[in-house]
Design an enzyme around this catalytic site. Sequence first.
Site, PDB file in Angstrom:
ATOM      1  N   ARG A   1       3.858  35.237   1.567  1.00  7.46           N
ATOM      2  CA  ARG A   1       2.491  35.264   0.987  1.00  7.46           C
ATOM      3  C   ARG A   1       1.622  34.077   0.752  1.00  7.46           C
ATOM      4  NH1 ARG A   1       3.033  40.344  -2.219  1.00  7.46           N
ATOM      5  NH2 ARG A   1       1.235  40.539  -3.479  1.00  7.46           N
TER       6      ARG A   1
ATOM      7  N   ARG B   1      -6.085  39.294  -8.672  1.00 10.21           N
ATOM      8  CA  ARG B   1      -5.269  39.346  -7.290  1.00 10.21           C
ATOM      9  C   ARG B   1      -5.875  39.362  -5.962  1.00 10.21           C
ATOM     10  NH1 ARG B   1      -2.626  44.815  -8.435  1.00 10.21           N
ATOM     11  NH2 ARG B   1      -1.386  44.861  -6.787  1.00 10.21           N
TER      12      ARG B   1
ATOM     13  N   ARG C   1       0.502  50.576 -13.332  1.00  7.21           N
ATOM     14  CA  ARG C   1       0.984  49.111 -13.507  1.00  7.21           C
ATOM     15  C   ARG C   1       0.313  48.521 -14.130  1.00  7.21           C
ATOM     16  NH1 ARG C   1       2.846  47.396  -7.199  1.00  7.21           N
ATOM     17  NH2 ARG C   1       1.585  45.530  -7.896  1.00  7.21           N
TER      18      ARG C   1
ATOM     19  N   ARG D   1      -3.579  54.460  -8.435  1.00  6.90           N
ATOM     20  CA  ARG D   1      -2.150  54.434  -8.300  1.00  6.90           C
ATOM     21  C   ARG D   1      -1.383  54.717  -9.690  1.00  6.90           C
ATOM     22  NH1 ARG D   1       0.518  49.560  -5.249  1.00  6.90           N
ATOM     23  NH2 ARG D   1      -0.699  48.161  -6.923  1.00  6.90           N
TER      24      ARG D   1
ATOM     25  N   LYS E   1       0.650  48.979   2.132  1.00  2.00           N
ATOM     26  CA  LYS E   1       1.998  48.362   2.610  1.00  2.00           C
ATOM     27  C   LYS E   1       3.145  48.913   2.278  1.00  2.00           C
ATOM     28  CE  LYS E   1       1.060  44.142   0.776  1.00  2.00           C
ATOM     29  NZ  LYS E   1      -0.137  44.626   0.021  1.00  2.00           N
TER      30      LYS E   1
HETATM   31  P1  AP5 Z   1       0.536  50.848  -1.928  1.00  2.66           P
HETATM   32  O1  AP5 Z   1       1.292  51.462  -0.711  1.00  2.66           O
HETATM   33  O2  AP5 Z   1       1.281  50.845  -3.164  1.00  2.66           O
HETATM   34  O3  AP5 Z   1      -0.345  49.478  -1.379  1.00  2.66           O
HETATM   35  P2  AP5 Z   1       0.336  47.898  -1.222  1.00  2.66           P
HETATM   36  O4  AP5 Z   1      -0.123  47.529  -0.249  1.00  2.66           O
HETATM   37  O5  AP5 Z   1       2.058  47.902  -1.448  1.00  2.66           O
HETATM   38  O6  AP5 Z   1      -0.222  47.271  -2.826  1.00  2.66           O
HETATM   39  P3  AP5 Z   1       0.627  46.563  -3.711  1.00  2.66           P
HETATM   40  O7  AP5 Z   1      -0.429  46.413  -4.974  1.00  2.66           O
HETATM   41  O8  AP5 Z   1       1.927  47.125  -4.198  1.00  2.66           O
HETATM   42  O9  AP5 Z   1       0.738  45.305  -3.186  1.00  2.66           O
HETATM   43  P4  AP5 Z   1       0.612  43.906  -3.638  1.00  2.66           P
HETATM   44  O10 AP5 Z   1       0.723  43.069  -2.500  1.00  2.66           O
HETATM   45  O11 AP5 Z   1      -0.472  43.479  -4.440  1.00  2.66           O
HETATM   46  O12 AP5 Z   1       1.589  43.749  -4.830  1.00  2.66           O
HETATM   47  P5  AP5 Z   1       3.212  43.700  -4.930  1.00  2.66           P
HETATM   48  O13 AP5 Z   1       3.821  44.761  -5.435  1.00  2.66           O
HETATM   49  O14 AP5 Z   1       3.632  43.079  -3.632  1.00  2.66           O
HETATM   50  O15 AP5 Z   1      -0.749  51.720  -1.890  1.00  2.66           O
HETATM   51  C1  AP5 Z   1      -1.636  51.553  -2.989  1.00  2.66           C
HETATM   52  C2  AP5 Z   1      -2.153  52.926  -3.548  1.00  2.66           C
HETATM   53  O16 AP5 Z   1      -2.838  53.856  -2.427  1.00  2.66           O
HETATM   54  C3  AP5 Z   1      -0.916  53.990  -4.038  1.00  2.66           C
HETATM   55  O17 AP5 Z   1      -1.315  54.735  -4.947  1.00  2.66           O
HETATM   56  C4  AP5 Z   1      -0.814  54.803  -2.762  1.00  2.66           C
HETATM   57  O18 AP5 Z   1      -0.294  56.098  -3.072  1.00  2.66           O
HETATM   58  C5  AP5 Z   1      -2.140  55.082  -2.298  1.00  2.66           C
HETATM   59  N1  AP5 Z   1      -2.269  55.006  -0.720  1.00  2.66           N
HETATM   60  C6  AP5 Z   1      -1.536  54.454   0.244  1.00  2.66           C
HETATM   61  N2  AP5 Z   1      -1.983  54.767   1.477  1.00  2.66           N
HETATM   62  C7  AP5 Z   1      -2.849  55.757   1.314  1.00  2.66           C
HETATM   63  C8  AP5 Z   1      -3.742  56.162   2.314  1.00  2.66           C
HETATM   64  N3  AP5 Z   1      -3.626  55.933   3.532  1.00  2.66           N
HETATM   65  N4  AP5 Z   1      -4.754  56.867   1.748  1.00  2.66           N
HETATM   66  C9  AP5 Z   1      -5.066  56.998   0.369  1.00  2.66           C
HETATM   67  N5  AP5 Z   1      -4.324  56.386  -0.719  1.00  2.66           N
HETATM   68  C10 AP5 Z   1      -3.028  55.631  -0.102  1.00  2.66           C
HETATM   69  O19 AP5 Z   1       3.250  42.397  -5.784  1.00  2.66           O
HETATM   70  C11 AP5 Z   1       3.236  42.133  -7.290  1.00  2.66           C
HETATM   71  C12 AP5 Z   1       3.277  40.963  -7.631  1.00  2.66           C
HETATM   72  O20 AP5 Z   1       4.267  40.569  -7.499  1.00  2.66           O
HETATM   73  C13 AP5 Z   1       2.176  39.962  -7.106  1.00  2.66           C
HETATM   74  O21 AP5 Z   1       0.736  40.014  -7.710  1.00  2.66           O
HETATM   75  C14 AP5 Z   1       2.872  38.763  -7.477  1.00  2.66           C
HETATM   76  O22 AP5 Z   1       2.757  38.013  -8.839  1.00  2.66           O
HETATM   77  C15 AP5 Z   1       4.253  38.960  -7.211  1.00  2.66           C
HETATM   78  N6  AP5 Z   1       4.596  38.932  -5.993  1.00  2.66           N
HETATM   79  C16 AP5 Z   1       5.216  39.862  -4.851  1.00  2.66           C
HETATM   80  N7  AP5 Z   1       5.585  39.203  -3.786  1.00  2.66           N
HETATM   81  C17 AP5 Z   1       5.320  37.744  -4.071  1.00  2.66           C
HETATM   82  C18 AP5 Z   1       5.620  36.727  -3.012  1.00  2.66           C
HETATM   83  N8  AP5 Z   1       5.866  37.006  -1.692  1.00  2.66           N
HETATM   84  N9  AP5 Z   1       5.092  35.545  -3.501  1.00  2.66           N
HETATM   85  C19 AP5 Z   1       4.664  35.269  -4.895  1.00  2.66           C
HETATM   86  N10 AP5 Z   1       4.530  36.272  -5.599  1.00  2.66           N
HETATM   87  C20 AP5 Z   1       4.884  37.504  -5.181  1.00  2.66           C
END
Ligand code: AP5
Length: 215
Positions: free
Chosen positions: A88, A171, A160, A127, A13
């Site tokens: 979320r 998660r 991370r 990552r 995403k």
């Molecule tokens: P990446 O693009 O980083 O994936 P992502 O879907 O953004 O993954 P996240 O882990 O960041 O999402 P998340 O929803 O768990 O965490 P968030 O930061 O929002 O890609 C992943 C990897 O794959 C990278 O290495 C990339 O280079 C690679 N890649 C990408 N596309 C590819 C492809 N096509 N082919 C191969 N490789 C590829 O949240 C973190 C924490 O914050 C949560 O756990 C929670 O504690 C808190 N939080 C955040 N938002 C909320 C909310 N709305 N409510 C409550 N808590 C929240």
Amino acid sequence: MRFVFLGAPGVGKGTQAEMVSVKYGIPKISTGDLLRAAVTQHTPLGKEVKQFMDRGDLVPDNVVIGLVEEKISIPEYAKGFILDGFPRTVPQADTLGTLLTTKELSLDRVVHFVIPREEVINRLSGRRSCSQCPAVYHVEFVPPKRDGVCDECGGELVQRRDDQKETVESRLTVYEEQTSPLIDYYRKNNVLAELNGSGSVDDVQERLVALLSAS
Ligand code: AP5
């Protein structure tokens, strides 16, 4: 243009949100990035949310809702935005709906990114994130030019804390229990579109742009 990118941790995403943001010239709001910045800067908000994030739990709704509300109220976001990782939970989605309705706005598309579970694990375990800026890499699929060094700012690349194996499992469970109900929620609102998130970053981008252009 108002889009939500929804999907399990690691589906891509954030990577795609950054590319779409540049392509369409609309800002992205990544609640994960905003919260991590607060943790890194040791702000009162960062101290409050760190324990939740380290465990892989969701941060309380009122905290993230406050962050998003503040962002979308500023003029820069008037022409559109991409919400990455928000909402979320159902209460977050309800509040977003109310917030947009009061501004006489609505969502154009909620994109549900889908990839197999084993691909999620591979993406998260490889990552690497820049310690100084929001850039994200993958040791195999999206490598930096120099090992361990950010192409954008020269910062050190780190793993991370919540990408460690046990936290990833937790998660994914949190996603299934608390976030996946939003798939039906937005399907019923007729704004949901499924996106196959497998393949290279560029392949996914091509599919995504085709989908958003048709919105
Ligand atoms: P990446 O693009 O980083 O994936 P992502 O879907 O953004 O993954 P996240 O882990 O960041 O999402 P998340 O929803 O768990 O965490 P968030 O930061 O929002 O890609 C992943 C990897 O794959 C990278 O290495 C990339 O280079 C690679 N890649 C990408 N596309 C590819 C492809 N096509 N082919 C191969 N490789 C590829 O949240 C973190 C924490 O914050 C949560 O756990 C929670 O504690 C808190 N939080 C955040 N938002 C909320 C909310 N709305 N409510 C409550 N808590 C929240």
